[in-house]
Structures are given as structure tokens and as C-alpha cells.
Scaffold this motif. Structure first.
Motif, PDB file in Angstrom:
ATOM      1  N   TYR A 140      19.543  -9.352 -12.216  1.00 28.49           N
ATOM      2  CA  TYR A 140      18.168  -9.286 -12.700  1.00 28.49           C
ATOM      3  C   TYR A 140      17.207  -8.546 -11.760  1.00 28.49           C
ATOM      4  N   PRO A 141      17.381  -8.551 -10.415  1.00 29.24           N
ATOM      5  CA  PRO A 141      16.442  -7.760  -9.593  1.00 29.24           C
ATOM      6  C   PRO A 141      16.483  -6.271  -9.934  1.00 29.24           C
ATOM      7  N   ALA A 142      17.692  -5.746 -10.148  1.00 27.38           N
ATOM      8  CA  ALA A 142      17.804  -4.329 -10.508  1.00 27.38           C
ATOM      9  C   ALA A 142      17.189  -4.069 -11.879  1.00 27.38           C
ATOM     10  N   ILE A 143      17.411  -4.990 -12.834  1.00 34.89           N
ATOM     11  CA  ILE A 143      16.836  -4.830 -14.175  1.00 34.89           C
ATOM     12  C   ILE A 143      15.309  -4.851 -14.106  1.00 34.89           C
ATOM     13  N   LEU A 144      14.762  -5.774 -13.311  1.00 39.57           N
ATOM     14  CA  LEU A 144      13.310  -5.884 -13.168  1.00 39.57           C
ATOM     15  C   LEU A 144      12.730  -4.630 -12.520  1.00 39.57           C
ATOM     16  N   LEU A 145      13.445  -4.085 -11.527  1.00 40.77           N
ATOM     17  CA  LEU A 145      12.997  -2.856 -10.879  1.00 40.77           C
ATOM     18  C   LEU A 145      12.947  -1.702 -11.876  1.00 40.77           C
ATOM     19  N   PHE A 146      13.984  -1.574 -12.706  1.00 40.85           N
ATOM     20  CA  PHE A 146      14.005  -0.522 -13.720  1.00 40.85           C
ATOM     21  C   PHE A 146      12.832  -0.691 -14.691  1.00 40.85           C
ATOM     22  N   CYS A 147      12.548  -1.931 -15.062  1.00 38.83           N
ATOM     23  CA  CYS A 147      11.432  -2.195 -15.978  1.00 38.83           C
ATOM     24  C   CYS A 147      10.115  -1.683 -15.393  1.00 38.83           C
ATOM     25  N   CYS A 148       9.844  -2.055 -14.139  1.00 42.14           N
ATOM     26  CA  CYS A 148       8.564  -1.698 -13.518  1.00 42.14           C
ATOM     27  C   CYS A 148       8.455  -0.199 -13.274  1.00 42.14           C
ATOM     28  N   VAL A 149       9.528   0.412 -12.776  1.00 45.64           N
ATOM     29  CA  VAL A 149       9.509   1.852 -12.530  1.00 45.64           C
ATOM     30  C   VAL A 149       9.333   2.613 -13.842  1.00 45.64           C
ATOM     31  N   GLY A 150      10.030   2.166 -14.882  1.00 48.75           N
ATOM     32  CA  GLY A 150       9.931   2.821 -16.174  1.00 48.75           C
ATOM     33  C   GLY A 150       8.530   2.768 -16.740  1.00 48.75           C
ATOM     34  N   VAL A 151       7.892   1.599 -16.670  1.00 48.96           N
ATOM     35  CA  VAL A 151       6.531   1.461 -17.199  1.00 48.96           C
ATOM     36  C   VAL A 151       5.556   2.300 -16.389  1.00 48.96           C
ATOM     37  N   TYR A 152       5.703   2.285 -15.061  1.00 47.53           N
ATOM     38  CA  TYR A 152       4.782   3.041 -14.209  1.00 47.53           C
ATOM     39  C   TYR A 152       4.902   4.543 -14.441  1.00 47.53           C
ATOM     40  N   SER A 153       6.126   5.000 -14.741  1.00 44.82           N
ATOM     41  CA  SER A 153       6.351   6.434 -14.894  1.00 44.82           C
ATOM     42  C   SER A 153       5.695   7.018 -16.143  1.00 44.82           C
ATOM     43  N   VAL A 154       5.303   6.172 -17.090  1.00 46.49           N
ATOM     44  CA  VAL A 154       4.705   6.671 -18.335  1.00 46.49           C
ATOM     45  C   VAL A 154       3.340   7.281 -18.067  1.00 46.49           C
ATOM     46  N   SER A 155       2.453   6.537 -17.392  1.00 51.85           N
ATOM     47  CA  SER A 155       1.090   7.022 -17.143  1.00 51.85           C
ATOM     48  C   SER A 155       0.700   6.964 -15.677  1.00 51.85           C
ATOM     49  N   ASN A 156       1.650   6.558 -14.813  1.00 50.94           N
ATOM     50  CA  ASN A 156       1.384   6.439 -13.373  1.00 50.94           C
ATOM     51  C   ASN A 156       0.212   5.498 -13.089  1.00 50.94           C
ATOM     52  N   ARG A 157       0.196   4.354 -13.796  1.00 54.11           N
ATOM     53  CA  ARG A 157      -0.885   3.379 -13.612  1.00 54.11           C
ATOM     54  C   ARG A 157      -0.299   2.018 -13.314  1.00 54.11           C
ATOM     55  N   ALA A 158      -0.806   1.386 -12.240  1.00 54.50           N
ATOM     56  CA  ALA A 158      -0.370   0.028 -11.909  1.00 54.50           C
ATOM     57  C   ALA A 158      -0.835  -0.961 -12.972  1.00 54.50           C
ATOM     58  N   PHE A 159      -1.918  -0.614 -13.672  1.00 51.12           N
ATOM     59  CA  PHE A 159      -2.443  -1.482 -14.729  1.00 51.12           C
ATOM     60  C   PHE A 159      -1.387  -1.723 -15.804  1.00 51.12           C
ATOM     61  N   ASP A 160      -0.628  -0.676 -16.154  1.00 52.71           N
ATOM     62  CA  ASP A 160       0.404  -0.811 -17.177  1.00 52.71           C
ATOM     63  C   ASP A 160       1.517  -1.749 -16.735  1.00 52.71           C
ATOM     64  N   VAL A 161       1.858  -1.702 -15.442  1.00 56.12           N
ATOM     65  CA  VAL A 161       2.889  -2.610 -14.928  1.00 56.12           C
ATOM     66  C   VAL A 161       2.416  -4.057 -15.031  1.00 56.12           C
TER      67      VAL A 161
END
Length: 502
Positions: A392-413
Motif C-alpha cells: 500500500y505505500p507504493a500504491i499511495l505514492l502512485f496515487c499522490c504523484v498521479g494526482v499532482y501531475s495533472v495540474s501541479n497543485r498540492a490542493f488537488d492532492v
């Protein structure tokens, strides 16, 4: 002749080295997701959706589609060998498949599951190839009124076919519709439901909601679920089924293929509903229903054919009408939108290489799955020994990186994490997040076509009943509501989903 030319175009497009590579990656990853309990294709597609930004559109869709139908193959392996379904649609496969494994017939069960899945996937893909252009031609006659009525019908179908309470399903769709309204109104220019947050002026990103509700929420749910991976796989002595196995299995495969293809097209349907319905059908038509639950091969053949047929036929309404039939198709619609593709009849006319390339890739992917699944059974079972706390740590990391990469906003994470906890609360309240995602995706389509229809008719609401197709769809939607209040129908539905949960 035109059909053959289109197929040749599809195979020539799908058979490029890049597309073949991503087809193989999707099939392998889908099988892995199907094997590992707790990580379904919906959550996986949500996590991988941002990665597809950097891929060619067709390669991205081929990989995502391969993950979806590949998960149906993988889920049966552990369901049969260790009584641990990796995918919801494989729950019924475990009932008779594991009993066959305990009787020393695991090889026959696995072979029938693989062959039945391959046949059903091939037939349902052929149905997509044949029905797709015909439906797309019909859809070209649709105006705003027809699309509004079709969306209403689709949302009601999703409500009826969702497991659990109908009231909860309707509530989830309404929440999804409200989330779809967040942002700046195109017509008036005013902000709606933004609560003064400038980050919401453009609305909520699809990836944020998808990753939160299906990725992060899935992690939270799995962390509180005890791990049951200390099971030992049954020994596989003979892989090829006997003549009697084939005699019993092939009618079940045919019935499952037909039922799954039909249910997959319906909004709210898909692999899981098809599998449970096929198992119920096999028990109904069997001369000796007492065999089921004790190692009946029909209990493996029917559901496995149905879940693959349902998975692939659910592409039909998405690619021809632009209407997703379930949460996974909503993910694929989001992927198409991200790449600037407008799902619907225009795809076949304006981008035939995309449509036919995706169709051809499904045949190629099914052949890949048939070849790679049986030899890798030992590897898939050994993967079950990996503790979830290490995954799950790797899955959670992928989730956060993926969301951030869309608009480069911490708000989205932060918003995705918030939706993750909201999704966890929904699961605790036994509310399916799938209807919410459908409501979010279809909400803007519903609102846009409502406004267009009223603008064309100069504010006359009777336009929705004056057009024959629109009227037929509204009558069908009304019929669904009436059926839901009929006591006999309501009781049958509740009993079906009680069986599913058990």
C-alpha cells in the motif's frame, strides 16, 4: 467488404510494436490486479489514469482496456486455487472452482475458465465490431433532446442495477451530479458551489475524484481487513478437461456469453452483474441443482464466460453513444476526454483507426491472455504471499504523484485524500461509489443537452416527448421506476444482491 476493410485497418493499427507492447502490459497488469485481492480494476485505472497523459491516445486506451478485461482472467486463478477471489466478478467462480480444486480437478477448472473467457471475449468483441457502426449511425440522428433522455435512462439503469439500497444509489448519483456542477457556469459566467476557493473555479478534476474514491479509499478499507493469504494452492495434476467436462461446460459458456454480452451493454451492468446472473441461470436450467457448490463445472464455465463478455460489451455504449455503462467505462471516458477525444458516433467516422484499433487490440489481448495465463499460474499464486502492508505505500505514492501531475497543485492532492476518506465512509454506509462517478461524468452532459434542447425549442419542455426516440427513452426510464416499486420485482432484486454479498 467495408467491414473487412475496417478490420484490416484495425489490425494494422493495433499490431504496431508500440501498441502490441502496451496491449501486453495491460493484459499482464490486469491479470496481476485480478490475482491480488483488494486492488480492483477500477482503483487501478484511477491510479494509472494520470500516467496515460504522456502516451499516444490509442496506446493509452489499449492498455487501460487490457487492464479491465485482463482482471477478469486473473481473478479466476486464485478463486479456483486458493478460494480467494481477486476480483468481485470471480466470487461465484470460487464456489464450485475451489471445490473442483479440492477434488484434484484444479487444472480442468482453470482450463475451462481460460477457454470460456477467451471464447466469450472473442464473441463479445465481434459484437462490438458489428453493432458499433450500426449504433453510431443511429446515434447520428440524436439531438439534444434524445441525449438528455438517454442520459436519464442510463442513470436510472445504474440505480436499478446497483447492489444495495435504491435510495442510497439515487443519493450517490445526486451527489455526483452536484459535484459535476462545481466550477464556473459557461452560460452566465458565475461560480457555482466553489465556496470562494479559486482552485475550484474550473471544477473538480475527474482524476481527483476517481483516485480518491477508488484508489485511496480502497487502501483504507484494505488496511482494516485481516489478511488471509496463508492458504496453500491446490496441486494441479491434469490441465486438460475430460470429454464429460467439455460436454457440460460448452452450453454454459454459450449461455454465459449471451447473457454477459446483453448485461454489459446496459448502463449499470458489467462483469460482476453478468457473473452472478450467469451462475443463477445455470442453477435454474440444471437438471440437478444440488451439484452446484460441490464442484459443478458449469458453475465455473458460465460465470467466467459471462464476466468477460460483460466486460467487453460494456465498451459498446461508450464508443458509440458516449455513455459509460459502469465506473470503469467512466474512467475510460475520462481518459478519452483527457486526450481530446469526444466519445460518441463521431469517433467511428472521424477517427476510424482509433475505434477499429481498439477493437482489434481486444482480440489480440484475449489471445495474449490465453497464452500467458496458464503457464504463469505458479507465479500468480506466489504473489499472494506478499503482505498488503508492503504494497500500500507504493500504491499511495502512485496515487499522490498521479494526482499532482495533472495540474501541479498540492490542493488537488489534499482534495483527493478528502475524497478518499469520503469514499471510506461511503463503503461503511454500504453506498456504492460507482453511481457517484457516473453522475459526475454524465451530469455536465445532462445539463448541456437540457439547455440546448430548451434553447432550440424556445423554452418549450414538450420537445422531450414530441421526438419519438426521446419519448421512447423516457417511457423506458419511467418503466424502470414502476418496476422498482412492484413488490415482486423489488423482492427478487433484494434476494439477488443478498446472494451476491454472501
Amino acid at each position: 467488404m467495408e467491414f473487412l476493410d475496417s478490420l484490416i485497418l484495425g489490425f494494422s493499427t493495433a499490431a504496431t510494436p508500440t501498441n502490441l507492447l502496451f496491449c501486453l502490459m495491460g493484459a499482464l497488469l490486469g491479470t496481476l490486479i485480478g490475482v491480488l485481492p483488494g486492488i480492483g480494476p477500477t482503483a487501478t485505472l484511477a491510479i494509472l489514469l494520470p500516467i496515460t497523459f504522456f502516451l499516444p491516445p490509442l496506446a493509452a486506451l489499449i492498455m487501460l482496456a487490457g487492464i479491465f478485461y485482463g482482471a477478469q482472467y486473473g481473478g479466476s486463478t486464485t478463486a479456483i486455487l486458493v478460494n480467494l477471489p481477486g476480483e468481485a466478478s470471480s466470487v461465484v467462480t470460487a464456489i464450485d472452482g475451489y471445490q473442483m480444486a479440492k477434488q484434484g480437478r484444479a487444472g480442468a477448472a482453470l482450463a475451462v475458465a481460460a477457454l470460456g473467457s477467451f471464447f466469450a471475449g472473442t464473441v463479445s468483441t465481434l459484437g462490438l465490431a458489428i453493432a458499433g457502426p450500426a449504433l453510431a449511425t443511429l446515434a447520428l440522428s440524436f439531438g439534444p433532446a434524445e441525449y438528455f433522455s438517454l442520459t436519464i435512462f442510463g442513470l436510472l439503469c445504474a440505480t436499478v442495477l446497483a447492489s444495495g439500497s435504491v435510495i442510497k444509489a439515487i443519493a450517490m448519483i445526486c451527489i455526483g451530479l452536484l459535484l459535476g456542477m462545481v466550477g464556473t457556469d459557461v452560460n452566465s459566467g458565475s461560480e457555482r458551489l466553489t465556496f470562494g476557493a479559486t482552485e475550484l473555479f474550473d471544477g473538480v478534476e475527474f482524476v481527483v475524484i476517481a483516485v480518491g474514491l477508488f484508489g485511496i479509499a480502497e487502501i483504507i478499507v484494505n488496511l482494516e481487513t485481516p489478511e488471509l493469504r496463508g492458504l496453500i494452492a491446490a496441486k494441479i495434476s491434469r490441465l486438460w478437461p475430460t470429454r464429460d467436462d467439455f460436454r457440460r461446460a460448452w452450453p454454459a459458456v454459450l449461455r454465459g456469453t449471451g447473457l454477459g454480452t446483453f448485461l454489459g451493454i446496459l448502463p449499470g451492468g458489467g462483469a460482476t452483474l453478468s457473473a452472478f446472473s450467469a451462475y443463477t441461470l445455470e442453477k435454474k436450467v440444471s437438471r440437478d441443482p444440488r451439484r452446484f457448490g460441490k464442484g459443478a463445472i458449469e458453475g465455473v464455465a458460465g460465470p467466467e464466460a459471462a464476466n468477460n463478455a460483460g466486460a467487453q460489451s460494456s465498451f459498446i455504449p461508450l464508443l458509440t453513444l458516449g455513455i459509460p455503462s459502469n465506473a470503469v467505462m467512466a474512467m475510460l471516458l475520462g481518459a478519452m476526454t483527457i486526450h481530446g477525444i469526444t466519445p460518441g458516433p463521431a469517433v467511428i467516422q472521424n477517427q476510424p483507426e482509433l475505434f477499429w484499433g481498439l477493437v482489434a487490440s481486444m482480440w489480440i489481448g484475449n489471445a495474449m491472455l490465453l497464452v500467458i495465463n496458464l503457464p504463469l499460474i505458479g507465479l500468480w499464486v506466489r504473489l499472494l504471499t506478499v503482505p498488503y502492508r508492503l504494497l500500500y505505500p507504493a500504491i499511495l505514492l502512485f496515487c499522490c504523484v498521479g494526482v499532482y501531475s495533472v495540474s501541479n497543485r498540492a490542493f488537488d492532492v489534499a482534495l483527493a485524500v478528502g475524497f478518499g476518506f469520503l469514499g471510506y465512509l461511503f463503503r461503511k454506509a454500504k453506498c456504492e461509489p460507482g453511481p457517484l462517478l457516473l453522475g459526475f461524468v454524465l451530469g455536465p452532459l445532462l445539463e448541456t443537452n437540457l439547455r440546448r434542447a430548451l434553447l432550440i425549442s424556445q423554452g418549450d419542455p414538450s420537445v422531450f416527448i414530441q421526438r419519438p426516440i426521446s419519448l421512447a427513452l423516457l417511457v423506458a426510464a419511467l418503466g424502470l421506476l414502476v418496476l422498482m416499486v412492484v413488490p415482486a420485482v423489488r423482492k427478487t432484486r433484494e434476494e439477488a444482491f443478498v446472494d451476491e454479498e454472501s
